[in-house]
Each structure stands twice: as C-alpha cells, then as structure tokens.
Write a protein that holds these residues in place. Structure first.
Motif, short mmCIF file in Angstrom:
data_model
loop_
_atom_site.label_atom_id
_atom_site.label_comp_id
_atom_site.label_asym_id
_atom_site.label_seq_id
_atom_site.Cartn_x
_atom_site.Cartn_y
_atom_site.Cartn_z
N PRO A 78 0.85 -1.20 0.00
CA PRO A 78 0.00 0.00 0.00
C PRO A 78 0.88 1.25 0.00
CG PRO A 78 -0.64 -1.53 1.75
CD PRO A 78 0.67 -2.01 1.21
N PRO A 79 0.35 2.38 -0.40
CA PRO A 79 1.14 3.61 -0.36
C PRO A 79 1.51 3.97 1.07
CG PRO A 79 -1.16 4.10 -0.81
CD PRO A 79 -1.02 2.61 -0.90
N PRO A 80 2.66 4.59 1.28
CA PRO A 80 3.10 4.90 2.65
C PRO A 80 2.17 5.87 3.36
CG PRO A 80 4.53 5.96 1.02
CD PRO A 80 3.65 5.01 0.27
N GLU A 81 1.38 6.63 2.61
CA GLU A 81 0.45 7.57 3.24
C GLU A 81 -0.68 6.85 3.97
OE1 GLU A 81 2.80 9.36 0.14
OE2 GLU A 81 1.37 7.67 0.03
N ASP A 82 -0.97 5.61 3.56
CA ASP A 82 -1.98 4.79 4.24
C ASP A 82 -1.27 4.02 5.36
OD1 ASP A 82 -3.97 3.10 5.09
OD2 ASP A 82 -4.62 2.53 3.08
N ALA A 83 -1.08 4.70 6.48
CA ALA A 83 -0.22 4.16 7.54
C ALA A 83 -0.68 2.80 8.03
CB ALA A 83 -0.16 5.15 8.70
N ALA A 84 -1.97 2.63 8.29
CA ALA A 84 -2.46 1.38 8.86
C ALA A 84 -2.25 0.22 7.89
CB ALA A 84 -3.94 1.51 9.22
N ALA A 85 -2.57 0.42 6.61
CA ALA A 85 -2.41 -0.65 5.63
C ALA A 85 -0.93 -0.97 5.40
CB ALA A 85 -3.09 -0.26 4.32
N PHE A 86 -0.11 0.08 5.34
CA PHE A 86 1.32 -0.13 5.13
C PHE A 86 1.92 -0.94 6.29
CE2 PHE A 86 5.81 0.76 5.24
CZ PHE A 86 6.20 0.88 3.91
N GLU A 87 1.59 -0.56 7.52
CA GLU A 87 2.16 -1.24 8.68
C GLU A 87 1.67 -2.68 8.77
OE1 GLU A 87 4.59 -0.23 10.31
OE2 GLU A 87 4.63 1.91 9.87
N ALA A 88 0.43 -2.93 8.39
CA ALA A 88 -0.08 -4.31 8.40
C ALA A 88 0.67 -5.16 7.38
CB ALA A 88 -1.58 -4.31 8.11
N ALA A 89 0.90 -4.60 6.18
CA ALA A 89 1.65 -5.33 5.16
C ALA A 89 3.10 -5.55 5.60
CB ALA A 89 1.60 -4.57 3.84
N TRP A 90 3.64 -4.54 6.27
CA TRP A 90 5.03 -4.67 6.76
C TRP A 90 5.14 -5.80 7.78
CZ3 TRP A 90 9.62 -2.88 5.32
CH2 TRP A 90 10.69 -3.02 6.20
N ALA A 91 4.21 -5.86 8.72
CA ALA A 91 4.25 -6.88 9.77
C ALA A 91 4.07 -8.28 9.19
CB ALA A 91 3.17 -6.60 10.81
N ALA A 92 3.48 -8.39 8.01
CA ALA A 92 3.26 -9.69 7.39
C ALA A 92 4.48 -10.19 6.62
CB ALA A 92 2.06 -9.62 6.44
N LEU A 93 5.47 -9.32 6.40
CA LEU A 93 6.68 -9.75 5.69
C LEU A 93 7.45 -10.76 6.54
CD1 LEU A 93 8.14 -6.42 4.23
CD2 LEU A 93 7.07 -8.29 2.97
N PRO A 94 8.00 -11.80 5.93
CA PRO A 94 8.78 -12.77 6.70
C PRO A 94 10.09 -12.16 7.20
CG PRO A 94 8.91 -13.26 4.35
CD PRO A 94 7.88 -12.18 4.50
N ILE A 95 10.57 -12.70 8.30
CA ILE A 95 11.84 -12.25 8.87
C ILE A 95 12.99 -12.84 8.06
CG2 ILE A 95 13.29 -12.31 10.93
CD1 ILE A 95 10.79 -10.59 11.24
N LEU A 96 13.98 -12.02 7.78
CA LEU A 96 15.19 -12.46 7.08
C LEU A 96 16.20 -12.98 8.10
CD1 LEU A 96 16.89 -12.53 4.41
CD2 LEU A 96 17.67 -10.22 5.03
N THR A 97 16.70 -14.19 7.89
CA THR A 97 17.63 -14.80 8.84
C THR A 97 19.06 -14.74 8.32
OG1 THR A 97 17.50 -17.03 7.89
CG2 THR A 97 15.81 -16.41 9.52
N ARG A 98 19.99 -14.91 9.24
CA ARG A 98 21.41 -14.94 8.88
C ARG A 98 21.71 -16.08 7.92
NH1 ARG A 98 25.28 -12.21 11.72
NH2 ARG A 98 27.46 -12.80 11.39
#
Length: 467
Positions: A78-98
């Motif tokens: 989502p566009p960064p101006e849509d804070a709630a949608a952006f943060e929800a999409a961000w939290a759904a990204l998988p964690i990158l491991t070593r």
C-alpha cells in the motif's frame, strides 16, 4: 544553541579559503545530513514514522525491481500515506535470517543488479563472525556517507572536543598497530575528515595484554578512549590510583555493555562511559542519549523492531529480538533482518527527542541459557553475582560461562595464579547457586580467555545446538 559544547572548526577543502572553512562535495553532503539530523531528532514520533515509511517504500520498490532475492518475496505494498495498511503489510513480511543471507550470498542473489544514480560504488565488508557464522555484506558509497553522519551525530551529542586525541583499542589486521607504539593517524577517520579538523587518532592491536595496553595509554594520554566493554573492564582493573589525567570520556562499542561493567569503568577512570550500539552490516542502531539513560534508535537510518516470539512489537519494559531494516543501503537490501540480539524496549525519553528508546541491549539470543523443556533464560550477572565469584576465586582476572549441555556448564577463568581445591569447589558452588543445582559444573583456568576473530570476549556462550 548548545553553549556547553566545545568549538568545532570546519576543515576547508577550497583553495584560497582559510576561514570559515568550505568543505568539498562529500563534506557538503555530510553537513546537509547533519543539518537535517539536528532537526529530525526533535520531530514527534508520528512524523518520524511517516517519513520512515516514505523511505521504506522507495527501498521496497528498488529491492523488488533490482534484487533477485526480493523479486519473488516482496508483494505489492500500500502507499506509505496509508499508515495502517502499510504497517499491516510490513508486519506480514517474513523475517530475514542470517542463514538466508549466507545462502543467498553464495549466488549473490541479495545484491542489486544496479544502483540508482548518486549511490556510488559497491563496497564489500564482512561481519565479525562473533556468532561463529560470518557473513559478507555489500554496501554503497552513499550508505557510508550516512554512516559518517551518525558517527558525527554521536560526537556532537556527547560534546566531544574533536581537537582532542582519540585512542582506540579494537580489532585490526594481523600485525597492524602492535605494541609498543601502535599506530598514529592525523585525524579521527574518514567520517570526520570530510568536515572537521580533528586531533590525532592513536590505535593499538586488541591482542595486546591489558597491562601493556594500560602502559601504552599512559604514554599516549588521550582525551577519549574507545574499545570493547570487556577490554575496558580489564583496563579498569589496571588503572590503579592514577587515572589518565586528560581523559574526558570512554566510548564502549561492539559488545553489550552490562551495568556492572559501566559502573566499574566509570569508577576506575573517573569519567562517563558512552554506549554505542551498531553492527557492520546494518550500521548504527542506537546511540546513548546525551541527557538521560537509554539508547535512542537512529530512525533516520533504519527501522528497528523489538519483537516478541509471536512477532508482535514489545511494549516498554519487555525484552524481545531485534529486527532491523537499513533504509539507505540499496546495494544489498536487508529487509526485516534478525541480527540475533535481544533488547529491552523503552518508553519515550524525557529529553523530548521523538526517536524510539532501548533501555538496554542484552546481547545475542543464542547466548541465552537453554533449558531442557525448550525454554530460555537470560543469564545476567549482577554486581552481587560478580562479587561472589571474585570471593570464590580471589585470583580472578576474567571469566566466561559456557553452557555445553542442557545440564552442563564450564566456568572458564583467567586467573593470576592456580586455584586451590577449595576455590574450585567454591566456584562450582557459585555456578550452581546462580544457574541451578541440577547443572554439572567444570572449571577451567588459563592466563587469558580466548577472543573471537574480532577480538570480542563474551561472558556467556551457549553451545547447545538448536532443535
């Protein structure tokens, strides 16, 4: 304007101009960043987060378009101006491991096919490997410029007199900066050289024995001292009744700084200790507040998350795993990278800065005490714990606890003389009292504890494999 800060003189790079100083292109860019950082630190948290989302969106677009590893892994955002949608999409990204970084590195899948104009060349670095699993990192010249800006922010926050001398004891190449002379440079390094005229930089190889490090420091008589907490704590034991006369401040880097270490170093050197939290692959993560306890996350340079095991953000006072996303390294984007550390999230700082707070950094997750039921416990040693260990082994110079099994510990001690049988028994009793009566405890003694390849000395290591 801070009238208590020492005067700074801008170094000129323009022929025919002696004063006021006119720096070259790199210095001008750095001054532009510092001008912004001086203001953004006071923004409210919501404004900092909004600006950060704009840069994250640019980073994600670049990674999706130019980095093979991320093309299939990053969804549309989502566009960064849509804070709630952006943060929800961000939290759904998988964690990158070593481990994923190491696997991708074998095929260079994490490297960008090209960099945007103005980001400069690719620069290769390697992490210290303190986890036993070193990784290669690649960054851009622009990222190094941002690194320099945060280096200078730390100097300015803590009101260092850049005209003074800086002594550094840290990792270096084989044979570089050996005792008795070490090495001397005309300035404090590339981060300051583009703008400010500084005093000399003295450096010494980290493998030099502590007594000789102290003798070298007395000869150099620096204004500032920078090293690892474990080394600074050993030096504190060597200072004696005559601290360094010119010393104004000690800077702790590279390892977690425990509160007992801070107190011992400050008491011995009679100056404040300033903590810096950084990694080579991610840059500056947090800097100690110049006015209060705690570390300010450097949100203009990265997004730092402190997460519970279920992936939700920690509240103030909770300890969680540290996940970072450098904002400006488009050469090798690390998106939601779990660096292996644990930290305690903090409340907003009374200083008024909008930058998030870490109360403390607690070190590597793998260096937690592991329990047979799958649980973990952080093996923090209080000042009282250390006093009891010293009482059990009066010849103690340095210690390390190694967990070799779910019910087995080895206490490694650097000692000035061999332990008596009674002292060995007292050390075993101390370890069982601290960690649990069910542990089998072995005691090993030596002249010096071994360091990692980067010269680090960790006080607790868990060797129990995962799984």
């Amino acid at each position: 304007m801070d009238r208590t800060a020492p005067p700074l003189e801008v170094a000129t790079a323009t022929p025919g101009i002696a004063w006021p100083g006119l720096p070259g292109p790199a210095g001008t860019s750095l001054l532009g960043l510092l001008f912004q950082l001086d203001r953004t630190q006071w923004w409210p948290a919501e404004r900092i987060e909004a600006a950060q989302r704009r840069q994250l969106a640019a980073l994600l677009d670049h990674a999706r378009a130019e980095v093979p590893f991320w093309r299939a892994r990053l969804p549309g955002f989502p566009p960064p101006e849509d804070a709630a949608a952006f943060e929800a999409a961000w939290a759904a990204l998988p964690i990158l491991t070593r481990a994923e970084i190491q696997a991708a590195d074998a095929s260079e899948a994490l490297l960008a096919d090209r960099l945007p104009q103005g980001h400069g060349e690719y620069r290769e670095i390697f992490t210290s490997g303190s986890t036993g699993r070193p990784i290669r990192g690649v960054r851009s010249q622009l990222w190094e410029l941002v690194w320099s800006a945060f280096t200078l922010r730390d100097h300015l926050w803590h009101r260092r007199d850049l005209a003074g001398s800086l002594a550094v004891i840290r990792e270096s190449g084989a044979g570089k900066a050996p005792y008795p002379d070490g090495d001397t440079q005309a300035g404090w390094g590339f981060s300051s050289a583009a703008i400010f005229a500084t005093g000399p930089l003295f450096s010494l190889n980290v493998t030099t024995p502590p007594a000789l490090q102290m003798e070298w420091l007395r000869r150099r008589d620096p204004d500032y001292l920078l090293s690892h907490p474990s080394i600074l704590a050993r030096l504190a034991a060597e200072v004696g009744a005559h601290p360094l006369p010119r010393l104004k401040q000690v800077v702790a880097i590279s390892e977690a700084l425990a509160e007992p270490q801070r107190k011992a170093i400050e008491a011995a050197f009679r100056v404040p200790v300033v903590d810096v939290y950084s990694t080579r692959e991610a840059g500056y993560l947090a800097l100690q507040c110049p006015d209060h306890a705690g570390l300010h996350v450097q949100s203009e340079g990265l997004r730092l998350e402190v997460l519970r095991d279920d992936g939700t953000p920690c509240a103030a006072g909770e300890v969680g795993r540290v996940v970072v996303t450098p904002l400006h390294n488009l050469a090798m984007p690390l998106i939601r990278y779990e660096i292996g550390d644990l930290a305690e999230a903090g409340a907003p700082c009374p200083c008024g800065r909008g930058l998030p707070v870490l109360n403390r950094v607690m070190g590597r997750r793998q260096n937690m005490l592991r329990l047979a039921d799958g649980g973990r416990r952080w093996p923090l040693l209080s000042s009282g714990d250390i006093e009891k260990l010293v009482a059990a082994a009066p010849a103690l110079r340095q210690y390390r606890i190694v967990q070799t099994g779910f019910d087995a510990l080895t206490v490694m001690l650097a000692v000035a003389r061999p332990l008596t049988d009674a002292e060995r028994a007292a050390v075993i009793a101390w370890a069982r009292g601290k960690f649990g009566e069910g542990f089998a405890v072995a005691v090993e003694t030596m002249d010096e504890l071994p360091k990692s390849a980067a010269g680090k000395v960790e006080d607790f290591i868990c060797e129990v494999p995962e799984g």
